[in-house]
Design a protein around this motif. Structure first.
Motif, mmCIF file in Angstrom:
data_model
loop_
_atom_site.group_PDB
_atom_site.id
_atom_site.type_symbol
_atom_site.label_atom_id
_atom_site.label_comp_id
_atom_site.label_asym_id
_atom_site.label_seq_id
_atom_site.Cartn_x
_atom_site.Cartn_y
_atom_site.Cartn_z
ATOM 1 N N ASP A 72 1.437 -34.989 8.442
ATOM 2 C CA ASP A 72 0.707 -34.128 9.381
ATOM 3 C C ASP A 72 1.371 -32.755 9.322
ATOM 4 O OD1 ASP A 72 -0.342 -32.778 11.538
ATOM 5 O OD2 ASP A 72 0.379 -34.182 13.057
ATOM 6 N N PHE A 73 0.684 -31.805 8.676
ATOM 7 C CA PHE A 73 1.274 -30.514 8.342
ATOM 8 C C PHE A 73 0.622 -29.424 9.193
ATOM 9 C CE2 PHE A 73 2.644 -28.106 4.222
ATOM 10 C CZ PHE A 73 3.592 -27.433 4.972
ATOM 11 N N GLY A 74 1.185 -29.181 10.367
ATOM 12 C CA GLY A 74 0.624 -28.178 11.263
ATOM 13 C C GLY A 74 1.347 -26.844 11.161
ATOM 14 N N GLY A 75 0.807 -25.836 11.806
ATOM 15 C CA GLY A 75 1.386 -24.494 11.751
ATOM 16 C C GLY A 75 2.671 -24.357 12.552
ATOM 17 N N THR A 76 2.845 -25.190 13.594
ATOM 18 C CA THR A 76 4.082 -25.124 14.373
ATOM 19 C C THR A 76 4.920 -26.389 14.233
ATOM 20 O OG1 THR A 76 2.843 -25.867 16.315
ATOM 21 C CG2 THR A 76 3.197 -23.513 16.122
ATOM 22 N N ALA A 81 9.434 -32.399 12.667
ATOM 23 C CA ALA A 81 10.230 -31.181 12.529
ATOM 24 C C ALA A 81 9.368 -29.995 12.921
ATOM 25 C CB ALA A 81 10.711 -31.027 11.093
ATOM 26 N N ARG A 82 10.023 -28.889 13.145
ATOM 27 C CA ARG A 82 9.316 -27.642 13.415
ATOM 28 C C ARG A 82 8.936 -27.023 12.063
ATOM 29 N NH1 ARG A 82 8.671 -24.243 17.659
ATOM 30 N NH2 ARG A 82 9.563 -25.732 19.123
ATOM 31 N N THR A 83 7.712 -26.558 11.908
ATOM 32 C CA THR A 83 7.308 -25.915 10.647
ATOM 33 C C THR A 83 7.960 -24.536 10.552
ATOM 34 O OG1 THR A 83 5.165 -27.009 10.849
ATOM 35 C CG2 THR A 83 5.310 -25.210 9.257
ATOM 36 N N LEU A 125 10.089 -28.511 3.106
ATOM 37 C CA LEU A 125 10.483 -29.260 4.301
ATOM 38 C C LEU A 125 9.583 -30.480 4.507
ATOM 39 C CD1 LEU A 125 12.401 -29.537 6.721
ATOM 40 C CD2 LEU A 125 10.729 -28.261 8.064
ATOM 41 N N ILE A 126 8.274 -30.311 4.357
ATOM 42 C CA ILE A 126 7.418 -31.481 4.628
ATOM 43 C C ILE A 126 7.609 -32.570 3.561
ATOM 44 C CG2 ILE A 126 5.242 -30.656 3.580
ATOM 45 C CD1 ILE A 126 4.090 -32.156 6.325
ATOM 46 N N GLY A 170 7.783 -18.914 5.185
ATOM 47 C CA GLY A 170 6.780 -18.862 4.129
ATOM 48 C C GLY A 170 6.354 -20.221 3.609
ATOM 49 N N ALA A 171 5.390 -20.166 2.665
ATOM 50 C CA ALA A 171 4.740 -21.375 2.162
ATOM 51 C C ALA A 171 5.708 -22.306 1.435
ATOM 52 C CB ALA A 171 3.594 -20.973 1.237
#
Ligand SMILES: [Zn+2]
Length: 326
Positions: free
Chosen positions: A11-15, A35-37, A49-50, A42-43
């Motif tokens: 689940d790759f969200g903006g935050t 985790a926090r995005t 991280l994900i 940057g991309a």
């Protein structure tokens, strides 16, 4: 008993981002990580991280690696209907046309399928929250923004990658007085009833002489000027806060009525922190206003309930989506 099948869900969200190994038939989560995005980094940094977080989920799930044969990704932005390419991120630059599903497949050695976060959450809620029963189903969440999607006859309504953008339907006439939205338009339900919109209204209210004492007390007690003290003040009968919250929730009822008129929905499920934490205020407004906004024949035909999946609907939806990976 159904044979367990396991999928790696991202689940790759903006935050925020979250990963887990999911037992697809029953939705049990293993090795859950969040985790926090690092949106500002940057991309590339958020991609690393994900993928590393997902690697940790695999390791800590305790599920033998050979039993995990596919993956699903929920992405915070429009996704190409092929389920492989990001169109762009709503939050981070550098994701345009990125083949995220293939990159994840190279890293983990099994196929991935990707979808837009609102659509994926709708799939998760439909399958695990409503047992895959309703033929005409909508999921909508009020959190920082407003998002959701439609599952029609068991399939995600995708359009060209942008269908089901329920947060950007208009509830105000797009004139000077309509509230500007993050999408570049005005008068969207997200610009009226989302967490960020209510925070904007809370800030304006605290600076105005009209703010009642109950609202001021809640702001100082919670130490933040956000949707939270605004909703709590409304709950305690503060007239200045109630006026804003009632308007926002009536507009939300209007947006749901529009969706019912378009798709003759059997069920609508509402999730997201703002909605779940204010359900005692939201539900009576929906019950009262939706019939008023609907043609007579359509009243009382749509079941409306709160999500009970505690925010895991997106990860679960990614796991279910992985069935289309290949
Ligand atoms: Zn908008």
């Amino acid at each position: 008993m159904t044979k367990p099948e396991y999928a790696l869900a991202l689940d790759f969200g903006g935050t925020k981002l979250a990963t887990a190994v999911v037992s697809v038939p029953d939705g049990r989560l293993f090795g859950y990580q969040k985790a926090r995005t690092p949106a500002d980094a940057g991309a590339q940094a958020s991609l690393e991280l994900i993928l590393n977080t997902a690697g940790k989920s695999l390791k800590e799930s305790g599920i033998p690696q050979e039993k995990i044969t596919r993956g699903g990704i929920s992405f915070g932005g429009p996704v190409n209907p092929d389920g492989k390419h990001v169109i762009r991120s709503m939050h981070i630059k550098g994701w345009e046309n990125y083949p995220l599903a293939e990159v994840a497949a190279d890293r983990f050695g099994f196929p991935f399928r990707m979808g837009n976060d609102g659509n994926v959450a709708a799939l998760g809620e439909w399958f695990y929250g409503s047992q895959g029963k309703p033929h005409y189903f909508m999921y909508i969440q009020i959190s920082t923004g407003i998002g959701g999607g439609f599952i029609l006859n068991g399939e995600i309504l995708q359009g060209q990658g942008m269908a089901g953008e329920v947060g950007h339907q208009k509830v105000q006439y797009v004139g000077e007085a309509a509230f500007p939205c993050a999408c570049g338009s005005k008068g969207c339900i997200e610009a009226v009833a989302s967490g960020w919109a209510l925070a904007r209204d809370a800030k304006a209210l605290i600076e105005s002489p009209e703010a009642c004492s109950v609202f001021r007390e809640q702001v100082s007690k919670m130490g933040e000027i956000s949707a939270k003290p605004l909703i709590e003040a409304a709950r305690r009968g503060d007239s200045s806060a109630s006026e804003i919250v009632d308007y926002a929730f009536r507009c939300f009822a209007l947006s749901l009525s529009n969706a019912i008129v378009l798709f003759d929905l059997e069920e609508i499920v509402i999730g997201g922190g703002v909605a779940v934490n204010s359900w005692d205020l939201l539900e009576p407004i929906l019950t009262h206003s939706i019939p008023e906004f609907l043609p007579t024949e359509m009243r009382g035909k749509t079941k409306i309930r709160m999500s009970h999946l505690k925010g895991t609907e997106t990860l679960l939806g990614a796991a279910k989506l992985s069935e289309l990976a290949g």
